[in-house]
Motif scaffolding. Sequence first.
Motif, mmCIF file in Angstrom:
data_model
loop_
_atom_site.group_PDB
_atom_site.id
_atom_site.type_symbol
_atom_site.label_atom_id
_atom_site.label_comp_id
_atom_site.label_asym_id
_atom_site.label_seq_id
_atom_site.Cartn_x
_atom_site.Cartn_y
_atom_site.Cartn_z
ATOM 1 N N LEU A 8 -24.872 20.770 15.522
ATOM 2 C CA LEU A 8 -25.541 19.772 14.699
ATOM 3 C C LEU A 8 -26.998 20.193 14.571
ATOM 4 C CD1 LEU A 8 -24.388 16.375 16.206
ATOM 5 C CD2 LEU A 8 -23.548 17.517 14.163
ATOM 6 N N PRO A 9 -27.644 19.783 13.491
ATOM 7 C CA PRO A 9 -29.083 20.040 13.464
ATOM 8 C C PRO A 9 -29.759 19.319 14.634
ATOM 9 C CG PRO A 9 -28.375 18.619 11.625
ATOM 10 C CD PRO A 9 -27.147 19.115 12.296
ATOM 11 N N HIS B 116 -34.234 16.578 12.557
ATOM 12 C CA HIS B 116 -33.537 16.155 11.345
ATOM 13 C C HIS B 116 -33.908 14.715 10.974
ATOM 14 C CE1 HIS B 116 -30.745 17.474 8.357
ATOM 15 N NE2 HIS B 116 -29.937 16.437 8.520
ATOM 16 N N TYR C 28 -37.259 14.519 9.517
ATOM 17 C CA TYR C 28 -37.226 14.988 8.127
ATOM 18 C C TYR C 28 -36.671 13.893 7.213
ATOM 19 C CZ TYR C 28 -34.527 17.110 4.248
ATOM 20 O OH TYR C 28 -33.921 17.370 3.046
ATOM 21 N N LEU C 29 -35.602 13.242 7.653
ATOM 22 C CA LEU C 29 -34.951 12.248 6.788
ATOM 23 C C LEU C 29 -35.806 11.001 6.598
ATOM 24 C CD1 LEU C 29 -31.222 12.434 7.992
ATOM 25 C CD2 LEU C 29 -32.260 13.510 5.986
ATOM 26 N N TRP D 145 -13.662 13.007 8.235
ATOM 27 C CA TRP D 145 -14.216 12.194 9.324
ATOM 28 C C TRP D 145 -15.743 12.253 9.316
ATOM 29 C CZ3 TRP D 145 -13.209 8.580 12.927
ATOM 30 C CH2 TRP D 145 -14.158 8.418 13.931
ATOM 31 N N TRP D 146 -16.263 13.474 9.282
ATOM 32 C CA TRP D 146 -17.725 13.628 9.337
ATOM 33 C C TRP D 146 -18.378 13.087 8.079
ATOM 34 C CZ3 TRP D 146 -20.635 15.143 13.464
ATOM 35 C CH2 TRP D 146 -19.966 15.734 14.548
ATOM 36 N N VAL E 45 -18.516 9.378 8.627
ATOM 37 C CA VAL E 45 -19.531 9.033 9.622
ATOM 38 C C VAL E 45 -20.930 9.219 9.039
ATOM 39 C CG1 VAL E 45 -20.576 9.836 11.772
ATOM 40 C CG2 VAL E 45 -18.101 9.451 11.652
ATOM 41 N N LYS F 30 -31.998 12.890 0.183
ATOM 42 C CA LYS F 30 -31.934 13.750 1.367
ATOM 43 C C LYS F 30 -30.505 13.783 1.891
ATOM 44 C CE LYS F 30 -36.737 13.156 2.833
ATOM 45 N NZ LYS F 30 -37.634 12.642 3.902
ATOM 46 N N PRO F 31 -30.210 14.799 2.699
ATOM 47 C CA PRO F 31 -28.827 14.944 3.160
ATOM 48 C C PRO F 31 -28.381 13.819 4.090
ATOM 49 C CG PRO F 31 -30.251 16.632 4.133
ATOM 50 C CD PRO F 31 -31.064 15.904 3.124
ATOM 51 N N LEU F 32 -27.084 13.593 4.137
ATOM 52 C CA LEU F 32 -26.504 12.690 5.132
ATOM 53 C C LEU F 32 -26.791 13.267 6.514
ATOM 54 C CD1 LEU F 32 -23.001 11.757 3.738
ATOM 55 C CD2 LEU F 32 -25.257 10.989 3.066
ATOM 56 N N PHE F 33 -26.713 12.423 7.572
ATOM 57 C CA PHE F 33 -27.248 12.872 8.839
ATOM 58 C C PHE F 33 -26.833 14.256 9.319
ATOM 59 C CE2 PHE F 33 -30.063 12.330 12.267
ATOM 60 C CZ PHE F 33 -29.535 13.119 13.259
ATOM 61 N N PRO F 34 -25.555 14.558 9.426
ATOM 62 C CA PRO F 34 -25.346 15.867 10.047
ATOM 63 C C PRO F 34 -25.388 17.027 9.052
ATOM 64 C CG PRO F 34 -23.310 14.593 10.000
ATOM 65 C CD PRO F 34 -24.300 13.898 9.144
ATOM 66 N N MET F 35 -25.717 16.779 7.801
ATOM 67 C CA MET F 35 -25.687 17.833 6.785
ATOM 68 C C MET F 35 -27.071 18.456 6.603
ATOM 69 S SD MET F 35 -22.516 17.661 6.008
ATOM 70 C CE MET F 35 -22.383 18.689 4.539
ATOM 71 N N GLU F 36 -27.065 19.726 6.194
ATOM 72 C CA GLU F 36 -28.323 20.423 5.934
ATOM 73 C C GLU F 36 -28.280 21.069 4.559
ATOM 74 O OE1 GLU F 36 -29.921 22.521 9.714
ATOM 75 O OE2 GLU F 36 -27.758 22.442 9.937
ATOM 76 N N ARG G 84 -24.808 23.096 4.463
ATOM 77 C CA ARG G 84 -24.145 23.400 5.732
ATOM 78 C C ARG G 84 -23.862 22.104 6.472
ATOM 79 N NH1 ARG G 84 -27.020 27.327 10.106
ATOM 80 N NH2 ARG G 84 -28.485 25.587 10.315
ATOM 81 N N PRO H 253 -20.650 19.714 9.001
ATOM 82 C CA PRO H 253 -19.244 19.569 9.373
ATOM 83 C C PRO H 253 -18.348 18.982 8.286
ATOM 84 C CG PRO H 253 -20.599 17.955 10.494
ATOM 85 C CD PRO H 253 -21.537 18.842 9.754
ATOM 86 N N LEU I 204 -36.298 21.539 -3.513
ATOM 87 C CA LEU I 204 -36.718 20.475 -2.605
ATOM 88 C C LEU I 204 -38.202 20.251 -2.843
ATOM 89 C CD1 LEU I 204 -35.020 21.813 0.664
ATOM 90 C CD2 LEU I 204 -34.270 19.849 -0.689
ATOM 91 N N GLY J 86 -39.139 17.123 1.040
ATOM 92 C CA GLY J 86 -37.761 17.498 1.353
ATOM 93 C C GLY J 86 -36.719 16.768 0.525
ATOM 94 N N PHE J 87 -37.145 16.117 -0.553
ATOM 95 C CA PHE J 87 -36.178 15.456 -1.438
ATOM 96 C C PHE J 87 -35.549 16.499 -2.374
ATOM 97 C CE2 PHE J 87 -38.428 11.841 0.098
ATOM 98 C CZ PHE J 87 -37.581 10.749 -0.050
#
Lengths: 488, 488
Positions: free
Chosen positions: A2-3, A8, A11-12, B170-171, B174, B314-320, B341, B343, B373, B377-378
Amino acid sequence: MLPNWLIHRAYLTPDRPALITASEQLTFRDLLTRAQTSAYQLAALEVKTGDAVAVLMRNSVEFVVLMHAVNMLGATLVPLNTRLTPTEIAWQLDNVKAKLFITDEDNDPTAQNALTERPLGSSESPLVVDVPPSVPLLQQYALDAVHSIIHTSGTTGHPKGTMLTFGNFWWSSVGSALNLGNHADDRWLACMPLFHVGGLSIAIKSVIYGIPMVLHQSFDAAAVNRAIDEQKVTIVSVVATMLARMLDERGDKPYPASLRCVLLGGGPAPQPLLEACAARGVPVVQTYGLTEAASQVATLAPEDALRKLGSAGKPLFPMEIRIVKDEQSVNAGEMGEILVRGPSVTPGYYNQREASRQALRGGWLHTGDIGYLDDEGFLYVVDRRDDLIISGGENVYPAEVEAVLMAHPDVVEAAVIGVSDEKWGAVPAALIKIRDGAIFDAESLRAFCAARLARFKVPVHIKATNELPRTASGKLVRRVVAAQWVAG
Amino acid sequence: MLPNWLIHRAYLTPDRPALITASEQLTFRDLLTRAQTSAYQLAALEVKTGDAVAVLMRNSVEFVVLMHAVNMLGATLVPLNTRLTPTEIAWQLDNVKAKLFITDEDNDPTAQNALTERPLGSSESPLVVDVPPSVPLLQQYALDAVHSIIHTSGTTGHPKGTMLTFGNFWWSSVGSALNLGNHADDRWLACMPLFHVGGLSIAIKSVIYGIPMVLHQSFDAAAVNRAIDEQKVTIVSVVATMLARMLDERGDKPYPASLRCVLLGGGPAPQPLLEACAARGVPVVQTYGLTEAASQVATLAPEDALRKLGSAGKPLFPMEIRIVKDEQSVNAGEMGEILVRGPSVTPGYYNQREASRQALRGGWLHTGDIGYLDDEGFLYVVDRRDDLIISGGENVYPAEVEAVLMAHPDVVEAAVIGVSDEKWGAVPAALIKIRDGAIFDAESLRAFCAARLARFKVPVHIKATNELPRTASGKLVRRVVAAQWVAG
C-alpha cells in the motif's frame, strides 16, 4: 503493498484535521511534517529497518508522531504499558531486543529504573538532531511487515509479544468502517492509552479514514463529556467502568445526536449499565476485541443491544468466528472455545514459534475465551480465557501474578482469581499456601507484589489456605478457588 | 481468502434489503437463497471451477443472482453488452471459450443469432433443474481468483477481455467506501447496465457494505428522479448525458438532502452541467474510472467541484496515479500518459499475455489516457486514450469501427473520430478513402456497419477524402482528421 498511508493521506486531504489534543490541533500535512522530522531524528540515532523501538509514554502528539516515524523507517513500534514496573519493562525491552527506548518526562523515572535493571540504548528525550540526514523514508508499506509488537500476558507467567502487521491494522480499520460506517464528519475520541491496541488502532484509523483523532492524555469523565458536546466527537472507545463514570458525571443531560457510536470493549458489560444506556438513548456498540486481532473482532449494533443483551454481536465483515470443543465445531447454543479467523489476526508472537503455532493451529486463532453463538449467529462471550481478569479495561493474567507471589520466600503455592468489584468490574485476589512455620501477612505480600507488578495486577485481597484445589494431574483449578472464595 | 461475501453478508444482516427493483424487494437472505438455487442449476449444467459463463441480459434480479451463483461455483462471469451485434457476441463467446451462455427473453433473438454464427453451449432460459445436486459451494473467495471478464475494445480492432479478480472488486469497494463514506442508510441506484463495470460493481458493493442496490432496467430520467424522492436513494451512478436529462426532467424541484452523492463518470463533464449542478446544490462527485481498475480510480469531492472545475480529483485511498512521458514522471502541470497502480488494477487481459505485459509494464497500468496533475495533485483528464470516443457513456474504439469500414469492398482507408453531439456528448464519425472507381454512398456504408457493430459504434457521419493524414511511418493521425473535420 500500500502507499505509505500517512504520506498518501496528507496528499489526499492535507488540510483536514488529523489530531486534536487539549493544546494542539494538527492537520494531516502537519502530522506528516512532524513525522518526517521525527523519522530523520530516529535515523540519526541509527534506527533501521527491522529495529524495535520501544515507547513508554503517556498519550500525546509525540506518541502518534513517533508511531508514524517508526513506520516510515520500516522499524517496529513496541508500545509499553506505563503502569508496568521497571522490572516488567526491562523484561519486555529485552524480549524484543529494543534498539531504542523512548520515554517522556512523566515516565522518565520508571524508564531510568528499567534501564538500571538492564541497560539498553538511549532514553534521552526529547531527541534533537540538527540536520535531517537524507534517509529514504518508506513510500510503500508491505501488508505483511510488522507494524507493532504489543505484549499480552499468557498462561506461562511471562508476556508474549503479539506481532501486528500493517495488514492487520489495515483490515481491522476497513472492517470497522464497513461495520460502524464511515462519515465525513467523524471524530474519534481516544481516552484509552495508545499503548493498548484499542487506542493505537484509533491513531491508524484516523489516517486511513481521513478523520481526526481527539486524543486525551488519560480518561476523565467530565473531559470526555465535554469533548462530545463541544468538539462534536462522533465515536468514542471506552470500557464499562469509564462509561459508567461518564453517565454519572453527566447527570440528566442527554448526549447530542452527533455522538453516533460509543464503542464498548474490555469485557462483558454489566446489564444495568446497558439498560441505563438504552433508557438514555446512548448508542452503545458492544465489542469483543483482542490484541491478537488488532482490536475489534465482533460488535453488537445498538438496534440489537436489548434484544441480544449480553451479546458481543457478529464479526466485522472479513472476520469469521467459530466455537469449538475438542477441535470440533459445536451447535448453536453450545459453549466452547472462541476461534477467530481473518486478515486482522496476528501472524504470531515474537520469537515464540511454538506458542504461535499452538495459538494459530488450523489457521484459526484460538483465543482461549469461552462463548457460544446463538441460533442467529450472535456471539456470547461467557468467560474470557479461563484465567483472564479484566480490571478497569486492563488484562490481568493470574499466572503472572502467581509467579510473583511464589517468588516470595514464605509462599509455597498461589492461586489468583478475579473477584467482582463495583468500580473496576473485577480485581485480582489471591489464595495462597504459606510454608510451614511462616506467618501470613497479607499487607507485606501486597507490598512485595507492588514492587514487581503494575498496580492493577496487585491482588486487592489475599487469603491463606492449607490446600489449593488441583486436578489429578496437579493442575490448579482456579474455578474452584473462585467458588470457594465467593462461598467463604 | 475472504469468506464468501454473500454468505457472510446474509449471516451478518439477513433481513436488510439487498436488492430493490420495480417489482421485487429481496433481503440478503432472499438473495442468498436464490443464488444458491441458481448455483445448483448451473452445476447441473456442468458449470465447474474456472468455466466462463457468459451472460447477455438486461438489468434484472436474475442477473445479480447469476453473478453470485457463478461466484459460488468458482466460475467466471462474462457479462456481455446487450447492444452488441450477434457477430460481436459470437467473437466474445469464442474468445473466453464460454462454457455456458445465458440470456433472457429480450435478448434471446440476438443470442440465437450469435449462436448461429458460432454454435456454443446452451441458451435455454430459464434454467430448470428438478433436484439441486449436492455441489459444494465456495465458502471462501480467493482474492486473486478471477471474478469476471469484461471486454474492452482496444487499438487492435478486437476487444480484449479484462480479467477482474475478487480482490480487484473488494479493494475498489473498500476504496470507494473510504472515499465517499459509508452510511447505514445508504441506497445505491444502478441505472447503468450491469454488463458495465460501473453497474456490476454496485451489485458487489451492495453485498460488501450491506446496503441495497436499487436496480433500474434501463435509464429513465423520471424514474431515477422518482426513486431519489420516494425510495430515499442516497447515491446514484450516472454519466453526463443522464445527469443532464435528470435535471431537465426535474425542472425547479430541488433534490432531497438524502441524496448525498451523484457519482458522475464516463468521461469529462461539460462545464455548464457542473455549474448547473452547483447552482442547484446537486452533490456531484466526478470520477475517473476504468474497466481495468474495477471502476472508480479518482474522484472529485463536491466541495472542490467548482474550485477544481474539470478535474477528476484525487485517487481513492489505496490507489496511486502518476503522469509519465517517455516513461519518466513529469512535473505538476505537465501533460502525459496517466498511469494507475493499486490493488483494484486488473492482473491482465484474458489470453493476451503480450498486451497485458505491455499495459502493466513496471507494475503500473498504462491507461493510454492523457492528463496532468496540478500542483495540489488533482488529476485532470485531458483526453481519454488518444482514440477513445465516449458516446452516452459507452466506449467506442475507432480502430474497431475502422476495421469494419475497411472490410467493405469499396473502402481503402478509414479514420474514425469523435465529434461532439448535444445529446450523446460525442458520436463516432468516419473519414474514408474509397477505391478508385467506386461510388461513395454514406448510407450504404452505415448500413454495412450497422449489420456488424452495436448501434452506438456506427458512424453517425461519414465523409470521403482522397488522402488521410498519416505520420512518416504511416500511422494515422486522428487528431488531424478531427481538426480537418471541425474546420471543414
